[in-house]
Scaffold this motif. Structure first.
Motif, PDB file in Angstrom:
ATOM      1  N   LYS A 186     104.152  20.968 -50.972  1.00 20.97           N
ATOM      2  CA  LYS A 186     105.790  21.134 -51.186  1.00 20.97           C
ATOM      3  C   LYS A 186     105.460  22.079 -52.044  1.00 20.97           C
ATOM      4  O   LYS A 186     105.209  22.286 -52.958  1.00 20.97           O
ATOM      5  N   GLY A 187     107.539  22.680 -51.952  1.00 25.41           N
ATOM      6  CA  GLY A 187     107.755  24.143 -53.128  1.00 25.41           C
ATOM      7  C   GLY A 187     109.046  24.385 -52.361  1.00 25.41           C
ATOM      8  O   GLY A 187     108.815  24.980 -51.448  1.00 25.41           O
ATOM      9  N   VAL A 188     110.331  24.167 -53.894  1.00 23.02           N
ATOM     10  CA  VAL A 188     110.749  25.348 -52.847  1.00 23.02           C
ATOM     11  C   VAL A 188     112.393  26.068 -53.875  1.00 23.02           C
ATOM     12  O   VAL A 188     113.309  26.023 -54.346  1.00 23.02           O
ATOM     13  N   ALA A 189     111.271  26.457 -55.158  1.00 23.25           N
ATOM     14  CA  ALA A 189     111.450  27.054 -55.748  1.00 23.25           C
ATOM     15  C   ALA A 189     111.670  28.572 -55.453  1.00 23.25           C
ATOM     16  O   ALA A 189     110.777  28.997 -55.299  1.00 23.25           O
ATOM     17  N   GLY A 190     113.630  28.704 -55.203  1.00 26.76           N
ATOM     18  CA  GLY A 190     113.484  30.131 -54.367  1.00 26.76           C
ATOM     19  C   GLY A 190     113.339  29.940 -53.567  1.00 26.76           C
ATOM     20  O   GLY A 190     112.962  29.394 -52.743  1.00 26.76           O
TER      21      GLY A 190
ATOM     22  N   THR B 148     119.070  23.508 -48.697  1.00 30.97           N
ATOM     23  CA  THR B 148     118.003  23.354 -49.698  1.00 30.97           C
ATOM     24  C   THR B 148     116.676  22.661 -49.452  1.00 30.97           C
ATOM     25  O   THR B 148     115.453  22.492 -49.992  1.00 30.97           O
ATOM     26  N   THR B 415     110.522  22.060 -58.402  1.00 27.00           N
ATOM     27  CA  THR B 415     110.671  21.295 -57.384  1.00 27.00           C
ATOM     28  C   THR B 415     110.517  21.403 -56.224  1.00 27.00           C
ATOM     29  O   THR B 415     109.810  22.127 -55.337  1.00 27.00           O
ATOM     30  N   GLU B 417     111.097  19.984 -53.768  1.00 27.18           N
ATOM     31  CA  GLU B 417     112.618  19.671 -52.414  1.00 27.18           C
ATOM     32  C   GLU B 417     113.528  19.354 -53.115  1.00 27.18           C
ATOM     33  O   GLU B 417     114.817  19.291 -52.113  1.00 27.18           O
ATOM     34  N   HIS B 418     114.163  19.264 -54.223  1.00 28.72           N
ATOM     35  CA  HIS B 418     115.889  19.426 -54.529  1.00 28.72           C
ATOM     36  C   HIS B 418     116.218  20.319 -54.806  1.00 28.72           C
ATOM     37  O   HIS B 418     117.576  20.995 -55.003  1.00 28.72           O
ATOM     38  N   GLY B 419     114.992  21.160 -54.929  1.00 27.21           N
ATOM     39  CA  GLY B 419     115.838  23.232 -55.194  1.00 27.21           C
ATOM     40  C   GLY B 419     116.568  22.985 -56.714  1.00 27.21           C
ATOM     41  O   GLY B 419     115.894  22.492 -57.822  1.00 27.21           O
ATOM     42  N   ILE B 420     117.068  24.613 -57.089  1.00 30.07           N
ATOM     43  CA  ILE B 420     117.570  25.310 -58.116  1.00 30.07           C
ATOM     44  C   ILE B 420     118.689  25.366 -58.873  1.00 30.07           C
ATOM     45  O   ILE B 420     119.072  24.107 -59.709  1.00 30.07           O
TER      46      ILE B 420
END
Lengths: 480, 480
Positions: A186-190, B148, B415, B417-420
């Motif tokens: 998983k990863g949601v950076a940007g 997100t 991150t 899953e929470h985001g920046i």
């Protein structure tokens, strides 16, 4: 910079053997497998063998104002890899290392020139599975699969190429190297830049490495075949199967025209009990649950009016049943030149697409055979025509356009897995609408302001005549 | 346009009841659930109830040069939904229609204000499953999940929110309406704009509708619990399970600190046979194959040194076992103010992350409890501190930064899953590097040249003091 100076600079950077300019040789790199898309004459074909080589090519071409057309094995069906006049074709097949297979984190790191089949075999040795299986998987490359977001027979259960991409290394138009994504699940950076590049058909950068997610190797599949008197019955069966929440690992449909051609090709009755009939092929790789899954699918087929249903967990018999699907292309090629379209409709509209193709075939006076991935509504109508006959050529093109128009009218998209390339740009414009097209152009301009990469692909060229000898066949008749 | 005139214009467009300016009321919309992120004072809070209302707000704010901060229920943990001074907070909770549930094509069309739980329940009535299950799913909205790219416990088997998005309707910075994607299962027409907007944290546009893919409702799960003397044993078990190709539908890890807190909270021994120990919880929803799957997981846990392993297919007993995981947040809150981090590491590095957190806890002199989605390496270390004590506040922040630094060093991302949001921007910059950040900025500029949407989120503000009262807590200590 003059053309000769650019070629010298490319030879200095890559070595003389990696820069081809003999037109007899470069012609072999000027086209993919779509006969109708325009193709120009390249200034040179280059085969860099590492990321630095790709950077050198991009920088030299950017400085010279010469377009770069990235290309893998050339198995595409939209002309996306076709040369434009005076361009440099950047072939990625020499970047062919499997950099890493990591079973504990279930991922692989590969260069774009790795042949898809080779990757599948390499990870299978670790008990792992790389699902994307476009029909050219024996010779197409991962890089081409990434550029087009290729699909295949596995998609109904496992998804498309993009679903397996964790991260990318990309050379941008200024020669800088972008790394997207990650090695984690998983990863949601940007922003999701990985997905932006996958399927962008070489218009935003050159992919030089990919980190790919793998799955556990599935069980050997059990196989089912069902014959229906018409497309309507087969389409009804597909709707029932989807509505029942069943997810076979393969679900292919072959219309009556295709079945007839295959029966003549194999000189055998496929069990349809007639000259034609519509066939549905399903597989389940659910292990101990596979037979139960296929038994349930069998019930839905019977309820939808199947005249024959049979399933087996014997692998050899399963391969025999699958043979009807595998020989489709060869069987259709016996009938003439094949123009294979790619349209994706909601799974409930498959029968309407097939009967619509029958109508179109009658209208234009050509054969149109439909085979497709019924599990996800991605249909491949093939128009069969005589390429030596100008009239038939035009009628084939008209049939192709009519199929796309029908696909959109049924709530579908003009491409489920082949892409846009240098052939469907105006259809893309029609599907996106003015706001969508404007957003596309803004993103393209943000990343490639000088139109360096693959000009004339995905976006309609400003003047079609710039794009090579066959630009007059560009679509548009049915768009507004 | 002056502020008063903008408010008048918003009232004209939406009706007076949909525009809030009383600061006692608007304060309730100025923050999400991350205590340390900066938050400013909005000029107004607006609650449009349809796409036209959203367009009117965006156009009025663009004309006035007033930033728009989109927001759902406010369950976020990064300050992404936090107001900036003088902005208009655009709340999407009144766009709360489930527009369509289409079982035959296995999809739903929803507005962003639909609460995630409500969508799950609505599709379950059709035998369908919308997997994303962030822990706030009882009250968070689909729009926030989209913004997100929210995860949850289901991700190990089913993926994150983005994996279920087929298409979007988005209001852009110029007030135009973009439609991305499609209603078909597959589609590769143009760039993947859908994925570009999912996870963009409201910085590129306002999502006003989403077409979501659904899955068949899975079987009721069987549940396994295993206790290990240390994180190393539990981490080893996770690696063995992944390497064996097993895909449980849930795999959660709780470190010794968490287990101790939960045991005290529930006044019961969780079967660890000690004050602490590390727990692993797994579920399988594979129906008739579930018990066999968990039996195999049990063998891997035993081989990795588990002191206790037990599994059950009794739903009530399974819920009892899951209770230890569900009460974690309440148990930790008894110990002090909780600062929950979000870091994702390769699945083989989980034990190193947990033991590293023990070291960080000792160094800063605070409690750090780690709970996480072991199946995908997404860990949530929670730093527990006394918010009234300035020294502890600073130390909590130091611990938080040290965890992120550790996560990156282990090959992870800052991150999962929470985001920046307005809290990890400099960590994003560190992870992306200069080329990645530049590409982000170019895309942002291409779509929102005037910095209208959610300024100060995702990208570090030019001057931190513009961003509200707590900007001095912005990260950066460990970045270079």
């Amino acid at each position: 910079m003059g053309d000769a100076r650019l070629v010298d600079r490319l030879r200095d950077a890559l070595g003389p053997e990696a820069v081809l300019t003999d037109t007899d040789v470069t012609a072999g790199y000027a086209r993919d497998r779509m006969p109708l898309a325009p193709a120009g004459t390249p200034l040179a074909v280059v085969l860099p063998s590492d990321t630095d080589g790709v950077r050198a090519v991009v920088r030299a071409c950017a400085a010279a104002g010469v377009p770069v057309v990235p290309r893998g094995a050339g198995s595409g069906l939209t002309g996306a890899a076709n040369a434009v006049d005076g361009c440099v074709v950047l072939v990625t097949t020499k970047l062919d290392r499997i950099v890493d297979v990591d079973p504990a984190n279930r991922l692989a790191v590969v260069q774009p020139g790795v042949v898809t089949r080779r990757l599948r075999d390499a990870v299978a040795e670790h008990g792992l599975f790389y699902p994307p299986d476009p029909s050219s998987y024996e010779w197409c490359t991962v890089g081409g699969n990434l550029a087009t977001n290729a699909g295949g027979l596995c998609c109904v259960k496992y998804g498309v190429t993009a679903d397996f991409v964790l991260g990318l290394e990309v050379v941008l138009a200024d020669g800088s190297v972008l790394r997207t994504g990650r090695r984690t699940v998983k990863g949601v950076a940007g922003y999701d830049l990985t997905r932006l590049f996958v399927g962008s058909e070489g218009t935003l950068g050159v992919i030089t490495e990919a980190t790919l997610a793998l799955r556990p190797l599935p069980h050997a599949p059990a196989t089912l075949v069902a014959a229906f008197p018409s497309a309507v019955g087969a389409g009804d069966a597909v709707s029932r199967i989807v509505r029942a929440g069943l997810v076979p690992s393969l679900m292919e449909i072959m219309d009556a025209t295709t079945v007839g051609a295959v029966q003549r090709h194999l000189r055998t009755d496929l069990g349809t009990g007639s000259d034609d009939g519509t066939l549905l092929l399903c597989r389940s790789d659910a292990g101990t649950a596979a037979n139960a899954e296929l038994a349930e699918i069998e019930r839905h087929c019977a309820a939808a009016g199947a005249t024959l249903v049979h399933h087996t967990d014997d692998p050899a018999e399963g391969e025999l049943l699958m043979r009807a699907r595998r020989v489709v292309h060869g069987a259709l090629e016996e009938l003439g030149t094949c123009l294979t379209d790619d349209v994706c409709v909601p799974r409930t509209r498959i029968a309407e697409l097939i009967t619509g193709c029958e109508r179109i075939a009658a209208e234009v006076g050509l054969t149109v055979a439909v085979v497709g991935h019924a599990g996800d509504g991605n249909m491949h109508p093939t128009v069969i025509f005589d390429a030596a006959d100008d009239g038939e050529f035009d009628r084939a093109r008209r049939a192709f356009d009519a199929v796309l128009e029908l696909g959109l009218a049924l709530g579908g998209t003009v491409t489920g897995e082949h892409g846009i390339g240098k052939f469907k740009q105006e259809w893309l414009h029609a599907e996106l609408g003015p706001v969508g097209l404007d957003v596309h152009r803004r993103i393209r301009r943000a990343l490639d302001p000088a139109d360096l990469f693959n000009p004339g692909s995905m976006f309609a060229p400003k003047a079609a005549s710039q794009q090579g000898e066959e630009a007059e066949y560009g679509p548009g008749r049915h768009t507004q």
